[in-house]
Scaffold this motif. Structure first.
Motif, PDB file in Angstrom:
ATOM      1  N   LEU A   1      -6.653  -2.669  18.921  1.00 11.93           N
ATOM      2  CA  LEU A   1      -6.157  -1.947  17.752  1.00 11.93           C
ATOM      3  C   LEU A   1      -7.274  -1.195  17.062  1.00 11.93           C
ATOM      4  CD1 LEU A   1      -5.467  -4.366  14.741  1.00 11.93           C
ATOM      5  CD2 LEU A   1      -7.169  -4.739  16.470  1.00 11.93           C
ATOM      6  N   VAL A   2      -6.869  -0.314  16.165  1.00 13.95           N
ATOM      7  CA  VAL A   2      -7.839   0.412  15.353  1.00 13.95           C
ATOM      8  C   VAL A   2      -7.734  -0.169  13.953  1.00 13.95           C
ATOM      9  CG1 VAL A   2      -8.305   2.636  14.280  1.00 13.95           C
ATOM     10  CG2 VAL A   2      -7.742   2.527  16.699  1.00 13.95           C
ATOM     11  N   PHE A   3      -8.862  -0.571  13.382  1.00 19.62           N
ATOM     12  CA  PHE A   3      -8.837  -1.242  12.085  1.00 19.62           C
ATOM     13  C   PHE A   3      -9.957  -0.708  11.217  1.00 19.62           C
ATOM     14  CE2 PHE A   3      -7.653  -4.585   9.293  1.00 19.62           C
ATOM     15  CZ  PHE A   3      -8.827  -5.007   8.674  1.00 19.62           C
ATOM     16  N   ASN A   4      -9.571  -0.119  10.072  1.00 16.37           N
ATOM     17  CA  ASN A   4     -10.576   0.369   9.113  1.00 16.37           C
ATOM     18  C   ASN A   4     -11.670   1.207   9.757  1.00 16.37           C
ATOM     19  OD1 ASN A   4      -9.347  -0.709   6.946  1.00 16.37           O
ATOM     20  ND2 ASN A   4     -10.772  -2.410   6.661  1.00 16.37           N
ATOM     21  N   GLY A   5     -11.267   2.125  10.596  1.00 15.15           N
ATOM     22  CA  GLY A   5     -12.248   3.035  11.178  1.00 15.15           C
ATOM     23  C   GLY A   5     -13.058   2.467  12.316  1.00 15.15           C
TER      24      GLY A   5
ATOM     25  N   ILE B   1      -0.743 -18.812   9.969  1.00 19.74           N
ATOM     26  CA  ILE B   1       0.441 -18.244   9.310  1.00 19.74           C
ATOM     27  C   ILE B   1       1.649 -18.947   9.923  1.00 19.74           C
ATOM     28  CG2 ILE B   1       1.726 -16.164   8.766  1.00 19.74           C
ATOM     29  CD1 ILE B   1      -0.712 -14.532   9.385  1.00 19.74           C
ATOM     30  N   PRO B   2       2.477 -19.591   9.092  1.00 23.57           N
ATOM     31  CA  PRO B   2       3.568 -20.387   9.655  1.00 23.57           C
ATOM     32  C   PRO B   2       4.752 -19.551  10.130  1.00 23.57           C
ATOM     33  CG  PRO B   2       3.616 -20.484   7.267  1.00 23.57           C
ATOM     34  CD  PRO B   2       2.418 -19.656   7.628  1.00 23.57           C
ATOM     35  N   GLY B   3       5.372 -20.006  11.201  1.00 23.47           N
ATOM     36  CA  GLY B   3       6.649 -19.443  11.632  1.00 23.47           C
ATOM     37  C   GLY B   3       6.620 -18.020  12.155  1.00 23.47           C
ATOM     38  N   VAL B   4       5.511 -17.589  12.732  1.00 26.96           N
ATOM     39  CA  VAL B   4       5.476 -16.221  13.248  1.00 26.96           C
ATOM     40  C   VAL B   4       5.299 -16.207  14.757  1.00 26.96           C
ATOM     41  CG1 VAL B   4       4.643 -15.164  11.117  1.00 26.96           C
ATOM     42  CG2 VAL B   4       2.998 -16.020  12.793  1.00 26.96           C
ATOM     43  N   VAL B   5       5.755 -15.132  15.345  1.00 28.80           N
ATOM     44  CA  VAL B   5       5.710 -15.022  16.792  1.00 28.80           C
ATOM     45  C   VAL B   5       4.614 -14.062  17.237  1.00 28.80           C
ATOM     46  CG1 VAL B   5       7.016 -14.309  18.814  1.00 28.80           C
ATOM     47  CG2 VAL B   5       8.141 -15.572  16.992  1.00 28.80           C
ATOM     48  N   ASN B   6       4.647 -12.851  16.707  1.00 26.37           N
ATOM     49  CA  ASN B   6       3.584 -11.911  17.080  1.00 26.37           C
ATOM     50  C   ASN B   6       3.319 -10.890  15.966  1.00 26.37           C
ATOM     51  OD1 ASN B   6       6.224 -10.996  18.834  1.00 26.37           O
ATOM     52  ND2 ASN B   6       5.227  -9.242  17.873  1.00 26.37           N
ATOM     53  N   PRO B   7       2.112 -10.338  15.968  1.00 27.77           N
ATOM     54  CA  PRO B   7       1.762  -9.362  14.934  1.00 27.77           C
ATOM     55  C   PRO B   7       2.339  -7.990  15.284  1.00 27.77           C
ATOM     56  CG  PRO B   7      -0.089  -9.652  16.394  1.00 27.77           C
ATOM     57  CD  PRO B   7       0.996 -10.564  16.895  1.00 27.77           C
ATOM     58  N   LEU B   8       2.552  -7.164  14.268  1.00 23.23           N
ATOM     59  CA  LEU B   8       3.070  -5.823  14.502  1.00 23.23           C
ATOM     60  C   LEU B   8       2.074  -4.736  14.122  1.00 23.23           C
ATOM     61  CD1 LEU B   8       6.730  -6.313  13.236  1.00 23.23           C
ATOM     62  CD2 LEU B   8       5.973  -6.087  15.601  1.00 23.23           C
ATOM     63  N   GLY B   9       1.197  -5.071  13.190  1.00 21.34           N
ATOM     64  CA  GLY B   9       0.202  -4.061  12.800  1.00 21.34           C
ATOM     65  C   GLY B   9      -0.283  -4.304  11.386  1.00 21.34           C
ATOM     66  N   PHE B  10      -1.440  -3.761  11.089  1.00 17.17           N
ATOM     67  CA  PHE B  10      -2.014  -3.932   9.759  1.00 17.17           C
ATOM     68  C   PHE B  10      -1.534  -2.846   8.817  1.00 17.17           C
ATOM     69  CE2 PHE B  10      -4.875  -7.447   9.676  1.00 17.17           C
ATOM     70  CZ  PHE B  10      -5.252  -7.668  10.990  1.00 17.17           C
TER      71      PHE B  10
ATOM     72  N   LYS C   1      -2.009  -1.710   4.438  1.00 15.26           N
ATOM     73  CA  LYS C   1      -3.166  -1.470   3.575  1.00 15.26           C
ATOM     74  C   LYS C   1      -3.727  -2.806   3.107  1.00 15.26           C
ATOM     75  CE  LYS C   1      -0.710   2.639   2.130  1.00 15.26           C
ATOM     76  NZ  LYS C   1      -0.067   3.412   1.061  1.00 15.26           N
ATOM     77  N   ASN C   2      -4.949  -2.809   2.676  1.00 14.04           N
ATOM     78  CA  ASN C   2      -5.578  -4.027   2.121  1.00 14.04           C
ATOM     79  C   ASN C   2      -5.492  -5.245   3.044  1.00 14.04           C
ATOM     80  OD1 ASN C   2      -6.028  -2.592  -0.310  1.00 14.04           O
ATOM     81  ND2 ASN C   2      -3.952  -3.097  -0.977  1.00 14.04           N
ATOM     82  N   ASN C   3      -5.671  -5.039   4.324  1.00  8.84           N
ATOM     83  CA  ASN C   3      -5.665  -6.151   5.300  1.00  8.84           C
ATOM     84  C   ASN C   3      -4.362  -6.919   5.392  1.00  8.84           C
ATOM     85  OD1 ASN C   3      -8.279  -5.449   5.646  1.00  8.84           O
ATOM     86  ND2 ASN C   3      -9.163  -7.308   4.803  1.00  8.84           N
ATOM     87  N   GLU C   4      -3.285  -6.385   4.798  1.00  7.62           N
ATOM     88  CA  GLU C   4      -2.001  -7.063   4.955  1.00  7.62           C
ATOM     89  C   GLU C   4      -1.513  -6.873   6.379  1.00  7.62           C
ATOM     90  OE1 GLU C   4      -0.835  -4.734   1.436  1.00  7.62           O
ATOM     91  OE2 GLU C   4       0.551  -6.369   1.055  1.00  7.62           O
TER      92      GLU C   4
ATOM     93  N   LEU D   1       5.635  -9.718   6.003  1.00  2.90           N
ATOM     94  CA  LEU D   1       4.343  -9.148   5.626  1.00  2.90           C
ATOM     95  C   LEU D   1       3.473 -10.233   5.037  1.00  2.90           C
ATOM     96  CD1 LEU D   1       2.666  -6.508   5.368  1.00  2.90           C
ATOM     97  CD2 LEU D   1       3.566  -6.276   3.058  1.00  2.90           C
ATOM     98  N   PHE D   2       2.277 -10.421   5.630  1.00  2.00           N
ATOM     99  CA  PHE D   2       1.368 -11.457   5.164  1.00  2.00           C
ATOM    100  C   PHE D   2       0.222 -10.834   4.392  1.00  2.00           C
ATOM    101  CE2 PHE D   2      -0.568 -15.514   5.101  1.00  2.00           C
ATOM    102  CZ  PHE D   2      -1.934 -15.334   5.280  1.00  2.00           C
ATOM    103  N   ASP D   3      -0.023 -11.358   3.198  1.00  2.00           N
ATOM    104  CA  ASP D   3      -1.132 -10.880   2.371  1.00  2.00           C
ATOM    105  C   ASP D   3      -2.230 -11.936   2.385  1.00  2.00           C
ATOM    106  OD1 ASP D   3      -2.887 -10.068   0.423  1.00  2.00           O
ATOM    107  OD2 ASP D   3      -1.343  -9.572  -1.050  1.00  2.00           O
ATOM    108  N   PRO D   4      -3.351 -11.680   3.072  1.00  2.00           N
ATOM    109  CA  PRO D   4      -4.375 -12.711   3.182  1.00  2.00           C
ATOM    110  C   PRO D   4      -5.043 -13.058   1.848  1.00  2.00           C
ATOM    111  CG  PRO D   4      -5.108 -10.661   4.204  1.00  2.00           C
ATOM    112  CD  PRO D   4      -3.693 -10.464   3.823  1.00  2.00           C
ATOM    113  N   SER D   5      -5.013 -12.143   0.877  1.00  2.00           N
ATOM    114  CA  SER D   5      -5.676 -12.454  -0.389  1.00  2.00           C
ATOM    115  C   SER D   5      -4.864 -13.436  -1.220  1.00  2.00           C
ATOM    116  CB  SER D   5      -5.928 -11.169  -1.182  1.00  2.00           C
ATOM    117  OG  SER D   5      -4.698 -10.556  -1.509  1.00  2.00           O
ATOM    118  N   THR D   6      -3.545 -13.420  -1.068  1.00  2.00           N
ATOM    119  CA  THR D   6      -2.724 -14.364  -1.824  1.00  2.00           C
ATOM    120  C   THR D   6      -2.092 -15.415  -0.922  1.00  2.00           C
ATOM    121  OG1 THR D   6      -0.745 -13.021  -1.530  1.00  2.00           O
ATOM    122  CG2 THR D   6      -2.065 -12.580  -3.502  1.00  2.00           C
ATOM    123  N   GLN D   7      -2.281 -15.264   0.390  1.00  2.00           N
ATOM    124  CA  GLN D   7      -1.675 -16.151   1.390  1.00  2.00           C
ATOM    125  C   GLN D   7      -0.141 -16.104   1.323  1.00  2.00           C
ATOM    126  OE1 GLN D   7      -3.480 -18.500   3.666  1.00  2.00           O
ATOM    127  NE2 GLN D   7      -4.944 -16.888   3.224  1.00  2.00           N
TER     128      GLN D   7
END
Lengths: 413, 246
Positions: free
Chosen positions: A276-280, A315-324, A326-329, A341-347
């Motif tokens: 993937l491409v992440f933050n440049g 992260i509970p109950g997830v199967v696969n990621p779809l993409g990032f 903004k703000n690392n969500e 949608l998972f927000d790592p800053s607030t969990q």
């Protein structure tokens, strides 16, 4: 409300217009000839695009497959503050109705789509903002011939779509596998041949690229290109001693190169690796195949080194990621086939209420992000050949005349 | 060189003089250039800007300088709010701000004011835009028709806010759906069956109530027969947004 008249110098009118959504600009084409032609100048297109880039105006596009109706479609999600990524519009691309096409992009607001049916080589470039699409011509690349053998199948393996800034050209590269059969007895030859083809939009033609000695895998999240270079995963070695590396292709000088080996913890067969491409930067997201409480490691390639950028624990109950986002969500698919949608800053894990309508087609859910652009691809408008955006069961967009239209206003988003 | 409280004097077109901190004044690239290349003690003339407008602009520059320097405890969201309120002015003032921001070369203010005007005009019809910017339509009738047809979808009032996916109705009573300005869904079907639900409730709804449209459009809509519609397969698009007489 009456709009007063203003005497504004032309440069400032351009400044204002370059901040408008594409839909407004398409409508304003009919205001006067000068405006219409000025929207097509490279200067305006570039200014408009960079305004969107500067404001990080990302639009999510969700690809889903309706297993019951046997239909593939793309859904535009809302980015309004309190709409929680509501589905705004569903789009069916007529040339890829019954399969879920491979999608690459967005590159300057453009997507490239490829049929996923075996043996089908149909490719299209699409600008969802201007609603222009172009089906690419058939590849003219010569297939190698061998005495006594006929090339029976040409199978698509993987690809990428990116802008070559040196030549001001959009290019699509694809890896194909050629399967041969004995001309007389029709028995399949055990040896496959690999070929690499490159399409240039500027030349509107294909050519062959010398094949690298690797067979890349197309496991990527959203987009696998950055700054004129395309990236894929390659796996070498035999189980359980597999090695993962990244193969890259520079669109400008049309050369391949290979990254150092990615050292990750775990067994290859039990780990999913998505490019993937992440933050440049280019990187990979590494997570386990099994289990429903998943942890994700993001590794980023810095020159000649791999560094672990960060980890998201459990992260509970997830199967696969779809993409990032903004703000690392991180967007993910959960065990109920819903987009979350998972927000790592607030969990916090937010369920978005978007169903992916799936029974068996979990792997056909993908998420892409694009920035609106006016980039033209010398294609045709969606409405001319095929009505793409429509109600299922009602192909007309006619407004019911029994309803009074008071104070008509367009909703340009 | 110079202390942090260096002041710069500015004289406007209507002969008003403002004394401002250097850090604030040099937000304007024009003033910065003149200050650095001219005599630092003299008054800088900003010919094309009036006192009222310059006063407002200096408020903007001060706010942004202070927030960037950490002198003011203001979050990015709060600054964004402040900016939004800053541009809530009458349109003549707004355009004067644009001209001044351009002349004084204050990029962030130019972006802010131009985006504000863009947001004001984006939903308008071409006729209104021509009036606003005083533009002569040089298309022939046929040529304009052709351009409109080519971009037909941009004239569609369908799409955007208020569209969403809802479960398909079981039978063929559906022909299209619209939403009204109050974000309530109003579904108009071929045989005039209408249903209403607010959009947010529809998102997770499994079935929908059905109302019948009376023949006379001026009589209020009545819940003539409530019919539960079961969830079908597939989906339909819901279209948008114009006021309909309820």
């Amino acid at each position: 409300m009456q709009m007063p008249r203003f005497e504004v110098p032309e440069a400032l009118v351009t400044e204002i217009l370059s901040k408008l959504p594409v839909k407004s600009l398409m409508r304003f084409n009919c205001i006067c000839k000068y405006w219409c032609s000025s929207f097509r100048t490279p200067h305006f297109i570039s200014k408009h695009y960079h305004n969107n880039l500067k404001n990080n105006n990302l639009n999510p596009l969700l690809q889903r497959f309706d297993g019951n109706a046997n239909l593939a479609y793309l859904s535009q999600l809302s980015v309004e503050k309190d709409e929680n990524f509501l589905v705004k519009q569903n789009i069916r691309l007529p040339f890829f109705i019954h399969d879920s096409p491979y999608v690459w992009g967005a590159c300057h607001g453009l997507f490239c789509l490829h049929s996923s049916f075996m043996n089908d080589m149909e490719v299209a470039i699409w600008n969802p903002s201007t609603r222009e699409f172009k089906i690419l011509p058939q590849s003219s690349v010569q297939r190698p011939t061998y005495p006594g053998l006929t090339c029976k199948y040409v199978i698509f393996d993987c690809g990428a779509f990116e802008f070559d800034f040196k030549n001001d050209d959009y290019k699509f590269i694809r890896f194909v596998t050629l399967c041969y059969v004995d001309s007389e007895r029709g028995i399949e030859s055990p040896d496959d041949v690999s070929q690499v083809e490159l399409y240039s939009l500027k030349c509107d033609s294909w050519k062959e690229i010398p094949s690298p000695n690797y067979r890349p895998l197309d496991y990527c999240l959203s987009n696998n290109c950055l700054d004129g270079i395309c990236y894929w995963q390659i796996v070498t070695g035999n189980s359980p001693y597999e090695k993962v590396m990244i193969l890259s292709f520079d669109m400008a000088n049309e050369k391949f190169s290979v990254s150092p080996i990615l050292e990750f913890v775990g067994f290859f067969s039990k780990t999913n690796i998505n490019v993937l491409v992440f933050n440049g930067s280019v990187g990979v997201l590494v997570y386990p195949v099994e289990g429903i409480d998943k942890s994700f490691d993001l590794w980023v390639m810095n020159g000649k080194e791999w560094t672990k950028q960060f980890s998201i624990e459990s992260i509970p109950g997830v199967v696969n990621p779809l993409g990032f986002w903004k703000n690392n969500e991180l967007f993910l698919l959960n065990t109920n086939y819903e987009v979350v949608l998972f927000d790592p800053s607030t969990q916090e894990l937010k369920v978005l209420g978007i169903n992916s309508y799936l029974d068996h087609h979990r792997e056909y859910v993908s998420l892409f992000f694009y920035v609106e652009s006016l980039v033209s691809i010398n294609g045709i408008q969606e409405h001319r050949d095929h009505i793409i955006r429509q109600l299922v069961g009602d192909a007309s967009n006619n407004i019911n005349r029994n309803i009074d239209q008071v104070d008509t206003k367009y909703d340009d988003g | 060189m110079g202390s942090t409280s260096t002041k710069i004097k500015l004289r406007t077109s209507d002969q008003k003089v403002f004394e401002v901190e250097k850090a604030v004044a040099v937000q304007s690239q024009t003033i910065k250039y003149i200050y650095e290349n001219g005599c630092p003690d003299s008054v800088i003339h900003v010919h094309s800007v009036s006192g009222d407008i310059l006063s407002k602009i200096l408020d903007y520059c001060k706010k942004h300088v202070n927030s960037a320097a950490g002198k003011e405890d203001i979050s990015p969201e709060e600054l964004y709010e402040w900016d939004a309120n800053f541009v809530k002015v009458d349109q003549n003032t707004l355009f004067d701000l644009i001209l001044a921001a351009n002349c004084l070369k204050i990029e962030s203010l130019l972006d802010l004011t131009c985006q504000t005007v863009a947001n004001m005009i984006k939903g308008k019809r071409p006729e209104e835009i021509r009036t606003t910017f005083n533009i002569k339509n040089d298309y022939t009738i046929e040529a304009e028709e052709a351009v409109r047809r080519e971009n037909k979808w941009a004239f569609d009032m369908l799409g955007g806010v208020g569209t969403m996916v809802i479960e398909e109705l079981a039978d063929d009573t559906m022909s299209k759906c619209v939403t009204n300005a109050k974000s309530r869904v109003c579904v108009i079907a071929a045989n005039q069956i209408v249903m209403m639900r607010s959009i947010s409730k529809l998102a997770n709804k499994k079935s929908i109530d059905v109302y019948k449209q009376p023949q006379n459009p001026t009589t209020p809509r009545i819940k003539e027969s409530v019919k539960q519609i079961n969830v079908g397969t597939g989906f339909i698009e819901l279209f948008f947004h114009f006021k309909c007489k309820m």
